[in-house]
Design a protein around this motif. Structure first.
Motif, PDB file in Angstrom:
ATOM      1  N   ARG A  22       0.841  -1.206   0.000  1.00 58.07           N
ATOM      2  CA  ARG A  22       0.000   0.000   0.000  1.00 58.07           C
ATOM      3  C   ARG A  22       0.871   1.250   0.000  1.00 58.07           C
ATOM      4  NH1 ARG A  22      -1.830   3.954  -1.020  1.00 58.07           N
ATOM      5  NH2 ARG A  22      -3.534   5.090  -0.084  1.00 58.07           N
ATOM      6  N   ASP A  23       1.897   1.264   0.830  1.00 60.21           N
ATOM      7  CA  ASP A  23       2.810   2.408   0.862  1.00 60.21           C
ATOM      8  C   ASP A  23       3.519   2.582  -0.485  1.00 60.21           C
ATOM      9  OD1 ASP A  23       2.119   2.986   3.468  1.00 60.21           O
ATOM     10  OD2 ASP A  23       3.902   2.039   4.333  1.00 60.21           O
ATOM     11  N   ALA A  24       3.917   1.468  -1.089  1.00 62.59           N
ATOM     12  CA  ALA A  24       4.617   1.526  -2.382  1.00 62.59           C
ATOM     13  C   ALA A  24       3.696   2.042  -3.483  1.00 62.59           C
ATOM     14  CB  ALA A  24       5.155   0.148  -2.749  1.00 62.59           C
ATOM     15  N   ARG A  25       2.410   1.750  -3.372  1.00 64.75           N
ATOM     16  CA  ARG A  25       1.448   2.224  -4.375  1.00 64.75           C
ATOM     17  C   ARG A  25       1.318   3.731  -4.316  1.00 64.75           C
ATOM     18  NH1 ARG A  25      -4.129   2.923  -4.250  1.00 64.75           N
ATOM     19  NH2 ARG A  25      -4.420   1.769  -2.326  1.00 64.75           N
ATOM     20  N   GLY A  26       1.452   4.296  -3.126  1.00 64.82           N
ATOM     21  CA  GLY A  26       1.399   5.746  -2.964  1.00 64.82           C
ATOM     22  C   GLY A  26       0.082   6.329  -3.423  1.00 64.82           C
ATOM     23  N   GLU A  27       0.149   7.320  -4.284  1.00 66.47           N
ATOM     24  CA  GLU A  27      -1.042   8.031  -4.758  1.00 66.47           C
ATOM     25  C   GLU A  27      -1.707   7.364  -5.965  1.00 66.47           C
ATOM     26  OE1 GLU A  27      -2.443  10.684  -3.213  1.00 66.47           O
ATOM     27  OE2 GLU A  27      -0.937  10.309  -1.675  1.00 66.47           O
ATOM     28  N   ARG A  28      -1.076   6.313  -6.477  1.00 65.19           N
ATOM     29  CA  ARG A  28      -1.669   5.637  -7.644  1.00 65.19           C
ATOM     30  C   ARG A  28      -2.977   4.975  -7.249  1.00 65.19           C
ATOM     31  NH1 ARG A  28       3.613   2.436  -9.668  1.00 65.19           N
ATOM     32  NH2 ARG A  28       4.232   2.806  -7.520  1.00 65.19           N
ATOM     33  N   LYS A  29      -3.927   4.982  -8.143  1.00 59.64           N
ATOM     34  CA  LYS A  29      -5.214   4.358  -7.879  1.00 59.64           C
ATOM     35  C   LYS A  29      -5.053   2.841  -7.811  1.00 59.64           C
ATOM     36  CE  LYS A  29      -7.981   7.875 -10.143  1.00 59.64           C
ATOM     37  NZ  LYS A  29      -8.943   8.151 -11.220  1.00 59.64           N
ATOM     38  N   ALA A  30      -5.750   2.239  -6.856  1.00 55.71           N
ATOM     39  CA  ALA A  30      -5.696   0.786  -6.701  1.00 55.71           C
ATOM     40  C   ALA A  30      -6.128   0.097  -7.990  1.00 55.71           C
ATOM     41  CB  ALA A  30      -6.569   0.349  -5.532  1.00 55.71           C
ATOM     42  N   ALA A  31      -7.156   0.609  -8.628  1.00 53.23           N
ATOM     43  CA  ALA A  31      -7.649  -0.017  -9.861  1.00 53.23           C
ATOM     44  C   ALA A  31      -6.583  -0.003 -10.955  1.00 53.23           C
ATOM     45  CB  ALA A  31      -8.909   0.687 -10.333  1.00 53.23           C
ATOM     46  N   PRO A  41      -9.139  -5.349  -8.636  1.00 53.14           N
ATOM     47  CA  PRO A  41      -8.970  -4.353  -7.572  1.00 53.14           C
ATOM     48  C   PRO A  41      -9.348  -4.924  -6.205  1.00 53.14           C
ATOM     49  CG  PRO A  41     -10.012  -3.339  -9.468  1.00 53.14           C
ATOM     50  CD  PRO A  41      -9.959  -4.824  -9.741  1.00 53.14           C
ATOM     51  N   GLU A  42     -10.338  -5.796  -6.156  1.00 51.18           N
ATOM     52  CA  GLU A  42     -10.734  -6.404  -4.876  1.00 51.18           C
ATOM     53  C   GLU A  42      -9.614  -7.271  -4.311  1.00 51.18           C
ATOM     54  OE1 GLU A  42     -12.818  -7.319  -1.468  1.00 51.18           O
ATOM     55  OE2 GLU A  42     -13.060  -5.698  -2.904  1.00 51.18           O
ATOM     56  N   THR A  43      -8.923  -8.007  -5.164  1.00 50.76           N
ATOM     57  CA  THR A  43      -7.788  -8.806  -4.700  1.00 50.76           C
ATOM     58  C   THR A  43      -6.706  -7.901  -4.127  1.00 50.76           C
ATOM     59  OG1 THR A  43      -8.234 -10.607  -6.241  1.00 50.76           O
ATOM     60  CG2 THR A  43      -5.979 -10.432  -5.404  1.00 50.76           C
ATOM     61  N   LEU A  44      -6.424  -6.806  -4.807  1.00 53.49           N
ATOM     62  CA  LEU A  44      -5.424  -5.862  -4.294  1.00 53.49           C
ATOM     63  C   LEU A  44      -5.867  -5.292  -2.955  1.00 53.49           C
ATOM     64  CD1 LEU A  44      -2.804  -4.322  -4.518  1.00 53.49           C
ATOM     65  CD2 LEU A  44      -3.983  -2.633  -5.952  1.00 53.49           C
ATOM     66  N   ARG A  45      -7.133  -4.937  -2.825  1.00 54.75           N
ATOM     67  CA  ARG A  45      -7.632  -4.414  -1.541  1.00 54.75           C
ATOM     68  C   ARG A  45      -7.477  -5.451  -0.425  1.00 54.75           C
ATOM     69  NH1 ARG A  45     -10.958  -1.310  -4.765  1.00 54.75           N
ATOM     70  NH2 ARG A  45     -12.517  -2.882  -5.203  1.00 54.75           N
ATOM     71  N   LYS A  46      -7.787  -6.702  -0.728  1.00 59.61           N
ATOM     72  CA  LYS A  46      -7.654  -7.761   0.284  1.00 59.61           C
ATOM     73  C   LYS A  46      -6.200  -7.931   0.715  1.00 59.61           C
ATOM     74  CE  LYS A  46     -11.669 -10.533  -0.976  1.00 59.61           C
ATOM     75  NZ  LYS A  46     -12.123 -11.811  -1.557  1.00 59.61           N
ATOM     76  N   ILE A  47      -5.281  -7.858  -0.237  1.00 61.02           N
ATOM     77  CA  ILE A  47      -3.859  -7.976   0.101  1.00 61.02           C
ATOM     78  C   ILE A  47      -3.425  -6.786   0.950  1.00 61.02           C
ATOM     79  CG2 ILE A  47      -1.509  -7.983  -0.829  1.00 61.02           C
ATOM     80  CD1 ILE A  47      -2.716  -9.500  -3.292  1.00 61.02           C
ATOM     81  N   GLU A  48      -3.788  -5.584   0.516  1.00 68.58           N
ATOM     82  CA  GLU A  48      -3.351  -4.376   1.223  1.00 68.58           C
ATOM     83  C   GLU A  48      -3.911  -4.288   2.642  1.00 68.58           C
ATOM     84  OE1 GLU A  48      -2.496  -1.298  -2.476  1.00 68.58           O
ATOM     85  OE2 GLU A  48      -4.269  -0.997  -1.232  1.00 68.58           O
TER      86      GLU A  48
END
Length: 79
Positions: A22-31, A41-48
């Motif tokens: 999540r920190d590495a993603r920074g301001e980039r949109k999860a999608a 995007p849901e998989t990414l949210r679950k991981i984060e």
């Protein structure tokens, strides 16, 4: 085949991994990141959020490539 419950250490490692990504993603949109890594995007949210404590290696490798993170760095985070 029944999967064994995760240990507290595995759950903690998953939370550390998620927070790091999540920190590495920074301001980039999860999608946008999820799409670039070919995951939902849901998989990414679950991981984060740590709800998916043990994501598949290919998923982690894809996210690492998109976020320009070395896999050995992620391995260190999960120890």
């Amino acid at each position: 085949m029944v999967r064994s419950p995760l240990t507290p250490q595995q759950r903690a490692a998953g939370r550390r991994l998620g927070a790091y990504l999540r920190d590495a993603r920074g301001e980039r949109k999860a999608a946008d990141v999820a799409h670039a890594a070919s995951i939902s995007p849901e998989t990414l949210r679950k991981i984060e959020t740590g709800r998916l404590s043990t994501p598949a290696f290919t998923t982690v490798a894809a996210l690492a490539a998109v976020l320009e993170i070395r896999l050995d760095e992620l391995a260190r985070i999960c120890r």
